[in-house]
Design a protein around this motif. Structure first.
Motif, PDB file in Angstrom:
ATOM      1  N   UNK A  32      38.967  35.250  49.829  1.00 53.13           N
ATOM      2  CA  UNK A  32      40.131  36.116  50.050  1.00 53.13           C
ATOM      3  C   UNK A  32      41.441  35.461  49.642  1.00 53.13           C
ATOM      4  N   UNK A  33      41.564  34.188  49.889  1.00 55.99           N
ATOM      5  CA  UNK A  33      42.823  33.498  49.537  1.00 55.99           C
ATOM      6  C   UNK A  33      43.074  33.478  48.035  1.00 55.99           C
ATOM      7  N   UNK A  34      41.986  33.656  47.255  1.00 56.36           N
ATOM      8  CA  UNK A  34      42.116  33.627  45.805  1.00 56.36           C
ATOM      9  C   UNK A  34      42.627  34.942  45.228  1.00 56.36           C
ATOM     10  N   UNK A  76      46.819  41.210  44.930  1.00 59.87           N
ATOM     11  CA  UNK A  76      46.757  42.615  45.314  1.00 59.87           C
ATOM     12  C   UNK A  76      47.960  43.066  46.144  1.00 59.87           C
ATOM     13  N   UNK A  77      48.612  42.135  46.783  1.00 55.36           N
ATOM     14  CA  UNK A  77      49.711  42.487  47.689  1.00 55.36           C
ATOM     15  C   UNK A  77      50.865  43.146  46.924  1.00 55.36           C
ATOM     16  N   UNK A  78      51.338  44.267  47.449  1.00 57.31           N
ATOM     17  CA  UNK A  78      52.453  44.986  46.849  1.00 57.31           C
ATOM     18  C   UNK A  78      52.092  45.766  45.602  1.00 57.31           C
ATOM     19  N   UNK A  79      50.791  45.913  45.318  1.00 58.47           N
ATOM     20  CA  UNK A  79      50.361  46.628  44.114  1.00 58.47           C
ATOM     21  C   UNK A  79      49.494  47.828  44.495  1.00 58.47           C
ATOM     22  N   UNK A  80      49.413  48.790  43.591  1.00 55.37           N
ATOM     23  CA  UNK A  80      48.543  49.942  43.780  1.00 55.37           C
ATOM     24  C   UNK A  80      47.142  49.567  43.296  1.00 55.37           C
ATOM     25  N   UNK A  81      46.179  49.589  44.209  1.00 51.09           N
ATOM     26  CA  UNK A  81      44.872  48.996  43.958  1.00 51.09           C
ATOM     27  C   UNK A  81      43.783  50.055  43.843  1.00 51.09           C
ATOM     28  N   UNK A  82      42.901  49.870  42.858  1.00 46.38           N
ATOM     29  CA  UNK A  82      41.665  50.632  42.750  1.00 46.38           C
ATOM     30  C   UNK A  82      40.494  49.701  42.987  1.00 46.38           C
ATOM     31  N   UNK A  87      38.132  36.509  36.941  1.00 48.02           N
ATOM     32  CA  UNK A  87      36.886  36.447  37.693  1.00 48.02           C
ATOM     33  C   UNK A  87      37.076  35.483  38.866  1.00 48.02           C
ATOM     34  N   UNK A  88      36.800  35.974  40.067  1.00 45.60           N
ATOM     35  CA  UNK A  88      36.832  35.117  41.252  1.00 45.60           C
ATOM     36  C   UNK A  88      35.430  34.554  41.427  1.00 45.60           C
ATOM     37  N   UNK A  89      35.274  33.274  41.133  1.00 40.85           N
ATOM     38  CA  UNK A  89      33.954  32.651  41.095  1.00 40.85           C
ATOM     39  C   UNK A  89      33.410  32.380  42.490  1.00 40.85           C
ATOM     40  N   UNK A  90      32.093  32.270  42.557  1.00 43.14           N
ATOM     41  CA  UNK A  90      31.425  31.865  43.795  1.00 43.14           C
ATOM     42  C   UNK A  90      31.551  30.361  43.995  1.00 43.14           C
ATOM     43  N   UNK A  91      31.270  29.950  45.190  1.00 42.90           N
ATOM     44  CA  UNK A  91      31.165  28.528  45.508  1.00 42.90           C
ATOM     45  C   UNK A  91      29.744  28.235  45.991  1.00 42.90           C
ATOM     46  N   UNK A  92      29.239  27.068  45.610  1.00 41.34           N
ATOM     47  CA  UNK A  92      27.922  26.590  46.041  1.00 41.34           C
ATOM     48  C   UNK A  92      26.784  27.489  45.554  1.00 41.34           C
TER      49      UNK A  92
END
Length: 382
Positions: free
Chosen positions: A33-35, A40-46, A217-222
């Motif tokens: 989430x921190x990534x 997304x904050x302050x934006x119109x999101x789909x 791309x928000x990558x996975x960890x481990x």
């Protein structure tokens, strides 16, 4: 605030101790989430999501709404938001009672239209894939990337494990046979995550007009491609467990034949059969049910081969297909859908000519080697 209701029971697949340990350490893209929250904050999101889009057992939509993210529209793939619609069934919604617009990408259109994307700044894609070319969630992602690039909307892909991600196999798609079950020139088993595929679709110029989306791309960890992974939620109605997912790359080709793959039973993609299959001790009767409306050979006793109860083996094989062809009515065995699933017209001809699996494999080896070279440029994980 709109709260999502889960209309399904979470299916916990049997896991070995090694799998339990690996999965306890795994952190998906959605978990990071921190990534992506600052993006997304302050934006119109789909969002492009379905039932598999979970963050610590809470749906991504609820997770983001609880953090004040302005979700304007939610798009869904084949099988719909709850993952219960039958394969091939068109999905429509009435979203008048919720705070955002719910839009099917398996209804009137499969690619988001400019009107549907209007007002969005960023699109988040988070759907669990199973690692095969004909699994349509990756085709939905292809169209989402393409449409967002055309409409200057950035895309964030939250990566998830590929349960069939430890190997690459099968014929590479001949683009003359492109379709929604074959959107790009990749093999049947591509050995990539959705994040890696998104990078490839964009980087190789495979989107229409060679458009390039603003992609992150928000990558996975481990996690890596050899990490065992048992999906905590079945990704679609007819892939109920690890065994069905491991067999799916090989058995899905039967959907282009006269055979049943067990849709309409408790063991889809763990058995194959036909009312006239000879010399078989195994039998099953497909019935119409949620997630499998009007299955092939509905209400007829089918005889054939079962893998039910076996340990999953993550490999692609033509052996069951060749054996079934040799036992059944060879004139009527294949239908037109087979070429689209195979991604080529050669495989059917090769089986009909009596070639062995080993001989057939030799014919796609060079294409597979070239794909592996391309694939290596986009891998995020070892």
């Amino acid at each position: 605030m709109f709260r999502l209701v889960l209309f399904y029971c979470i299916v916990v697949f049997g896991c070995s101790t090694k799998q339990d340990q690996a999965q306890s350490q795994l952190s998906t893209g959605a978990d990071q989430l921190n990534e992506y929250l600052p993006l997304l904050e302050g934006r119109n999101v789909g969002l492009t999501v379905n039932h598999s889009s979970q963050v610590s057992n809470i749906h991504l939509t609820d997770t983001l709404l609880a953090r004040g993210i302005n979700i304007q529209k939610v798009f869904t793939p084949e099988h719909g938001f709850t993952g219960t619609a039958s394969d091939g069934s068109l999905v429509t919604y009435d979203s008048s009672h919720i705070s955002f617009e719910l839009i099917s990408l398996y209804g009137k259109n499969k690619k988001p239209t400019t009107a549907q994307l209007e007002g969005l700044d960023v699109m988040v894609f988070d759907i669990q894939d199973v690692g095969t070319r004909f699994y349509t969630y990756i085709s939905t992602m292809h169209y989402v990337l393409e449409a967002c690039a055309e409409n200057n909307i950035s895309v964030i892909v939250l990566d998830r494990p590929n349960p069939n991600g430890s190997y690459v196999d099968g014929p590479v798609l001949d683009t003359a046979f492109s379709s929604f079950v074959g959107i790009a020139p990749i093999p049947i088993v591509h050995g990539m995550t959705i994040g890696e595929l998104a990078k490839m679709f964009s980087g190789e110029g495979w989107l229409e007009g060679s458009v390039t989306p603003d992609l992150k791309v928000i990558a996975m960890q481990n996690w890596n491609h050899s990490t065992p992974y048992s999906l905590p939620i079945k990704p679609s109605p007819n892939l109920p467990n690890d065994l069905s997912i491991s067999l799916y790359p090989s058995l899905c080709l039967f959907e282009g034949t006269i055979m049943s793959v067990g849709r309409g039973t408790d063991h889809a993609f763990q058995q194959i059969g036909h009312p006239e299959y000879p010399e078989a001790k195994h039998g099953f009767t497909p019935t119409s049910r949620e997630g499998a409306k009007w299955p092939p050979h509905e209400d007829l006793m089918c005889y054939g081969v079962s893998w039910i109860g076996e340990k999953p083996e993550y490999r692609f094989t033509l052996e069951p297909l060749i054996e079934a062809y040799q036992k059944m009515d060879q004139v009527e065995f294949f239908n037109d859908y087979f070429k689209r699933l195979a991604g080529t017209d050669q495989l059917q001809k090769q089986i009909e000519s009596g070639m062995t699996e080993k001989e057939i494999r030799e014919t796609w080896k060079d294409d597979l080697d070239r794909f592996k070279e391309i694939r290596s440029k986009y891998l995020i994980y070892d």
